[in-house]
Design a protein around this motif. Structure first.
Motif, PDB file in Angstrom:
ATOM      1  N   THR A  15       0.857  -1.176   0.000  1.00 31.92           N
ATOM      2  CA  THR A  15       0.000   0.000   0.000  1.00 31.92           C
ATOM      3  C   THR A  15       0.895   1.226   0.000  1.00 31.92           C
ATOM      4  OG1 THR A  15      -1.523  -1.257   1.378  1.00 31.92           O
ATOM      5  CG2 THR A  15      -1.958   1.086   1.133  1.00 31.92           C
ATOM      6  N   CYS A  47       1.304   5.721  -0.830  1.00 30.17           N
ATOM      7  CA  CYS A  47       0.672   7.030  -0.838  1.00 30.17           C
ATOM      8  C   CYS A  47       1.433   7.917  -1.798  1.00 30.17           C
ATOM      9  CB  CYS A  47       0.682   7.633   0.573  1.00 30.17           C
ATOM     10  SG  CYS A  47      -0.213   9.195   0.710  1.00 30.17           S
ATOM     11  N   THR A  91      -3.997   7.209  -1.972  1.00 28.80           N
ATOM     12  CA  THR A  91      -3.504   5.907  -1.525  1.00 28.80           C
ATOM     13  C   THR A  91      -3.905   4.839  -2.529  1.00 28.80           C
ATOM     14  OG1 THR A  91      -5.458   5.690  -0.130  1.00 28.80           O
ATOM     15  CG2 THR A  91      -3.455   6.457   0.930  1.00 28.80           C
ATOM     16  N   TYR A  92      -3.025   3.886  -2.725  1.00 29.22           N
ATOM     17  CA  TYR A  92      -3.272   2.863  -3.742  1.00 29.22           C
ATOM     18  C   TYR A  92      -2.469   1.611  -3.444  1.00 29.22           C
ATOM     19  CZ  TYR A  92       1.270   4.282  -5.665  1.00 29.22           C
ATOM     20  OH  TYR A  92       2.605   4.554  -5.835  1.00 29.22           O
ATOM     21  N   LEU A  93      -2.810   0.536  -4.153  1.00 29.09           N
ATOM     22  CA  LEU A  93      -2.065  -0.717  -4.096  1.00 29.09           C
ATOM     23  C   LEU A  93      -1.205  -0.847  -5.347  1.00 29.09           C
ATOM     24  CD1 LEU A  93      -4.757  -3.333  -2.973  1.00 29.09           C
ATOM     25  CD2 LEU A  93      -2.945  -2.367  -1.570  1.00 29.09           C
ATOM     26  N   LEU A 128      -6.847   2.274  -3.550  1.00 31.66           N
ATOM     27  CA  LEU A 128      -7.049   1.484  -2.338  1.00 31.66           C
ATOM     28  C   LEU A 128      -8.535   1.188  -2.166  1.00 31.66           C
ATOM     29  CD1 LEU A 128      -5.462   0.323   0.081  1.00 31.66           C
ATOM     30  CD2 LEU A 128      -6.072   2.388   1.348  1.00 31.66           C
ATOM     31  N   TRP A 149       2.519   3.279   2.776  1.00 35.57           N
ATOM     32  CA  TRP A 149       1.445   3.820   3.623  1.00 35.57           C
ATOM     33  C   TRP A 149       0.998   2.745   4.585  1.00 35.57           C
ATOM     34  CZ3 TRP A 149      -4.071   3.249   4.016  1.00 35.57           C
ATOM     35  CH2 TRP A 149      -4.715   4.320   4.639  1.00 35.57           C
ATOM     36  N   ASP A 151      -1.239   0.627   6.008  1.00 41.30           N
ATOM     37  CA  ASP A 151      -2.573   0.067   5.808  1.00 41.30           C
ATOM     38  C   ASP A 151      -2.869  -0.781   7.039  1.00 41.30           C
ATOM     39  OD1 ASP A 151      -4.822  -1.292   5.068  1.00 41.30           O
ATOM     40  OD2 ASP A 151      -4.121  -1.804   3.062  1.00 41.30           O
ATOM     41  N   ARG A 155      -4.070  -4.472   6.591  1.00 43.26           N
ATOM     42  CA  ARG A 155      -3.087  -5.453   6.148  1.00 43.26           C
ATOM     43  C   ARG A 155      -1.939  -5.623   7.145  1.00 43.26           C
ATOM     44  NH1 ARG A 155      -5.265  -3.328   1.632  1.00 43.26           N
ATOM     45  NH2 ARG A 155      -5.881  -4.802   0.009  1.00 43.26           N
TER      46      ARG A 155
END
Length: 951
Positions: A74, A76, A82-84, A175, A405, A407, A410
């Protein structure tokens, strides 16, 4: 001219003029229609999807073995998005999906986005284990990756149409997109041949659907459940139990080929096997509507003899018998072999794919395999181009300045305090003690803890074996890890000399054995073709959006059924207490089951499998619910959470007759465990047994439960703490219970921002869960002292004529006390009420207002302004009575909970609940109180002149 005589390379021309294009070609039309499917556009014709699938599979399979740099992390971006990442990038679609192109692939891909005109899109190939069906890989509270026991399964990959978002690189997805957006339209899989050596070992395979449902598949689900899930999914019928008035349709003696019936209805012993039907009757006037006829056919084809249908099997003219059977809905649905659910309309609709009712066709496209094949994996000079199909320099530019980031999900940080036992919490801070106990360095301890968790072995038991291993080798325990490291290096052909330093100990958990042979994806179903099919909308979402899911009566039917076979407009869905599967995908069911630790001979889907939706309203985005653990009736806090979920779910539905608000919930109420004193009293959960410290619980839990529920409402202004709903009263039921109102109910104090009164802002769902935490603390010996200040009002529950009454105190037996045909009132004895309702602005900019120095939150079920509340309290038409006050579980702040009441017109000294007030008592204030009475004396309350009777 016949269609067979049209030359294959010529368009078919009709000659007739229309003012507007007709939906189908008409004789004589002057328009030209090409009957052949559209070709590919120039952009799509250059795609080599076979190579993309193969490369992506290599990427993910090598990552499982720890052999490449790919990690699902994860991140930023610099703009805060935010994303994977990282996923295999196929191509950017730019804005082509919003364009009118004569391209069958573009048309197919359009079906997998909500609105093609909004934004641009890209194609990614994603590993099948990372779809929403499976919980995202996560770490334990110790920061170690949790091991999953399906290492030996072969994975698959699927294609996804992903929105392009500023700040997210080509290899990334927003995300929560996998959990929230992908299920809306479904995944895209490549149809492959079934290989005998992979039978039951590939995760996941698509299923190409026929116009008619595959009842062979349904029979397989049922038989799997019967074999693996006993006793949790078996019909629940006490031995020798009877049910008077029970009847069912005899499906084998009924002429199912006759359109209007008649079907034979027989009285039978409740001990007989039968199937139940759950559906919406709607405006149908037929005795045997299409849904009932189709359900008879399904029952018969699955080899069952009897079908129970409420409308035709209950004698509607015998009111006494009808009410008796309505009160036994829990027994009827829990006693069925399985329940057929129609989630595709009402009684007139029928079950799609069974009889006359068609079901939506599955999206499918067939492509010729590109003759200009891309360079195969293993020949690229650029490792990033090889791994992600993005050159390294471009990848680095796109991710420059992006950071990892935290998460919390997770990383195992969500709800850990409440989920862990005291011993485990204590051990988290005891790493140094463990290292000292065994005389090993901290990095060796990390390795041993990780390995013990990987093999699911208690740490001390694991370390005993390691000590024995070191002894047999002839070395000390601190020397074991370096020894193993050097041995592994020697086997790998890169020996490390004894005088060379070792690199840091690697505690990475490989998803699978690095030495496991990597298998390629199975060959395509049709030689020379790539056939793509859609899994379509996730059935759980389809069901939630159905008419069936809006009706109050159907709620308990789904909750109480141990097994449900659901028919949506697209496909079948199966849910029991051990698994949830649907028709458009094939899962290796036996491989995904684990043996229960608490129930003998019971297997269930593993904890990382997406759970069902019929166990209560607890699927909350973004944190979906996973796992199929058997019900823990000894965990009272979990049962309170379940009850709250049931009330949330039920009150979000509609009832044609407001008088059914209690009857339609009786089945759920009856199913609630009454062990040691838990029960529902006119919809209110109470505990009549003793707390862990021996104190009685009835008065406290009743006072808390009636003061903690509220209706979802709108903020009167930004950042305020006054929420106003507009709910209608059901005057035949008490106002102090949610059954006396229409409108969505909740218990969580942080559900604040709602666009509509009955819509949950799923992204901001949170809160302190006080109701659940209170029961957790009071029922656990190690936590009961966390509630060191507690007070509740003295109450009497009585019928309107006062012939029946009970003091809600001590361990009074209340099971079966309240006759549902009577009106029940609640009298507060010697009540303490708020001195006034003058809200004052806080000196703190981040706060709303305070009431006599204390932070205030107000929630109203009916529309009132702040000024009207102030005037009403001043005139005596309104009063706010204190019901419950205590410290917050596991925190030293306090809460004082009030009911806001208004005087009932024309009835002297009777009041109606219209809302609630919560005052926060800060920790530094709570610290000054020596006992509960000090807390009450410090609240802005006075003694009311009379007892308060709440209708």
């Amino acid at each position: 001219m016949s269609f067979g005589s049209i030359p294959s390379n010529q368009p078919f021309t009709f000659n007739v003029n229309f003012g507007a294009p007709p939906p189908f070609p008409a004789r004589g039309s002057s328009q030209t229609f090409n009957l052949r499917p559209p070709a590919l556009c120039d952009d799509c014709s250059t795609l080599d999807l076979e190579t993309a699938f193969a490369r992506a599979n290599t990427l993910y399979e090598q990552a499982r073995r720890g052999n490449n740099i790919r990690r699902l992390v994860t991140c930023c971006s610099k703009n805060g998005t935010t994303y994977l990442r990282d996923f295999y990038f196929v191509t950017s679609l730019n804005s082509r999906l919003s364009e009118q192109r004569s391209c069958k692939l573009c048309d197919f891909l359009k079906e997998h986005v909500g609105d093609p005109s909004k934004g641009t899109y890209k194609l990614l190939v994603i590993c099948s284990s990372e779809t929403t069906l499976f919980e995202a890989p996560r770490k334990s509270v110790r920061g170690q990756w949790i091991h999953r026991p399906w290492d030996n399964l072969e994975y698959n990959v699927f294609l996804a149409v992903v929105p392009e978002v500023e700040g997210i690189p080509r290899t990334g997805v927003p995300l929560r997109w996998l959990e929230t957006e992908l299920p809306q339209k479904g995944s895209i899989y490549r149809l492959t041949k079934d290989l005998r050596e992979e039978e039951g070992m590939r995760l996941v395979l698509p299923q190409e659907l026929e116009p008619k449902v595959d009842l062979v598949q349904a029979d397989y689900w049922l038989s799997t459940c019967q074999k693996l899930h006993k006793p949790c999914c078996a019909p629940r019928k006490p031995e020798g139990a009877t049910l008077r008035g029970f009847r069912a349709i005899n499906c084998f003696e009924s002429p199912i080929n006759v359109e209007e019936g008649p079907y034979k209805i027989e009285e039978l012993s409740w001990s007989e096997k039968y199937v139940a039907l759950s559906y919406v009757w709607g405006p149908s006037t037929e005795k045997w509507p299409q849904t009932v006829r189709d359900a008879v056919a399904v029952t018969r084809m699955l080899g069952e003899k009897y079908l129970w249908v409420d409308r035709v099997c209950i004698n509607q003219s015998d009111l006494e018998e009808k009410m008796f059977l309505v009160s036994k809905m829990d027994a009827i649905y829990e006693g069925a072999e399985f329940t057929i659910v129609n989630a595709a309309g009402d009684a007139r609709t029928g079950l799609p794919g069974v009889g006359k009712t068609p079901r939506a066709s599955q999206h499918r496209v067939e492509l010729d395999i590109s003759k200009r094949r891309s360079v195969q994996s293993g020949h690229s000079e650029d490792a990033y181009l090889e791994l992600f199909n993005v050159p390294k320099t471009e990848y680095e530019v796109e991710t420059e300045g992006h950071s990892m980031w935290l998460d919390t999900y997770r990383h195992g940080l969500n709800g850990t305090t409440m989920q862990l036992g005291l011993d485990e919490l204590m051990s988290l801070g005891n790493s140094r003690g463990r290292a000292e106990k065994y005389g090993i360095p901290q990095d060796h301890l990390d390795y041993h803890e990780s390995t013990a968790e990987h093999y699911n072995t208690p740490f001390d038991e694991y370390m005993e074996k390691q000590q024995e291993l070191a002894h047999r080798i002839g070395i000390t325990l601190p020397e074991l890890v370096p020894y193993l490291y050097r041995q592994a290096a020697k086997k790998a052909g890169i020996p490390i000399a004894d005088d060379e330093p070792l690199p840091p100990v690697d505690t990475t958990q490989h998803v699978t054995n690095p030495r496991k042979t990597e298998r390629p994806l199975p060959p395509g179903l049709i030689p020379g073709k790539t056939v793509l099919v859609s899994t379509m909308q996730e059935p759980r979402m389809t069901i939630r959006k159905s008419q069936w899911a809006t009706r109050g009566w159907t709620y308990q039917e789904g909750v109480l059924s141990n097994r449900c076979l659901v028919f949506t407009g697209e496909q079948m869905y199966w849910e029991c207490r051990g698994m949830a599967v649907n028709e458009s995908i094939r899962l290796p069911l036996p491989s995904l089951h684990l043996q229960s630790e608490s129930v003998k001979h019971y297997y269930h889907f593993a904890d990382y499998m997406l759970s069902g939706i019929f166990r209560g309203d607890m699927h909350r985005v973004p944190e979906l619910q996973y796992g199929f653990q058997p019900e823990d009736t000894n965990n009272l806090a979990k049962e309170i959470e379940t009850i709250n979920g049931h009330i949330r779910g039920f009150t979000s539905r509609n009832l044609t007759d407001p008088g059914d608000s209690l009857n339609a919930f009786l089945g759920v109420s009856s199913s609630i465990s009454k062990k040691d004193g838990l029960s529902l009293m006119l919809g209110i959960p109470v505990w009549a047994g003793p707390f862990a410290d021996g104190q009685p619980g009835l008065q406290h839990t009743f006072a808390l439960s009636i003061s903690i529920w509220f209706h979802l409402g709108k903020l009167i202004e930004a950042k305020s703490e006054l929420f106003v709903a507009n709910c209608h009263r059901r005057s035949q039921y008490p106002s102090w219970s949610w059954i006396g109102w229409e409108g969505r109910v909740d218990f969580n104090g942080d559900n604040n921002d709602y666009n509509e009164p009955h819509e949950v802002d799923e992204d901001n769902y949170g809160g302190d869960n006080f109701h659940i935490d209170f029961f957790t603390a009071m029922m656990k010996t190690e936590w009961v002292k966390s509630i060191n200040r507690i007070w509740s009002a003295e109450m009497i529950l009585h019928s309107e004529d006062r012939k029946d009454s009970t003091l809600l105190y001590g361990s009074v037996s209340i099971e079966g006390f309240a006759d549902h045909s009577k009106k029940w009132l609640l009298t507060i004895q010697e009540p303490l009420v708020l001195k006034h309702m003058h809200l004052m602005h806080s000196s703190n900019d981040w706060e709303w207002k305070r009431l006599m120095g204390k932070l205030a939150t107000l929630r109203l079920s009916t529309p009132f302004t702040e000024e009207e509340l102030t005037r009403g309290h001043k005139s005596g038409d309104m009063v706010t009575v204190l019901m419950f006050a205590s410290t917050v579980s596991f925190v030293w702040d306090g809460r004082a909970r009030f009911l806001i009441l208004r005087q009932v017109d024309g009835v002297e000294r009777r009041w109606e609940r219209i809302g609630s007030l919560v005052l926060t008592i800060e920790e530094w204030v709570m610290g000054k109180y020596k006992n509960s009475q000090d807390m009450i004396k410090d609240l802005p309350v006075i003694r009311f002149r009379d007892n308060i009777v709440i209708v």
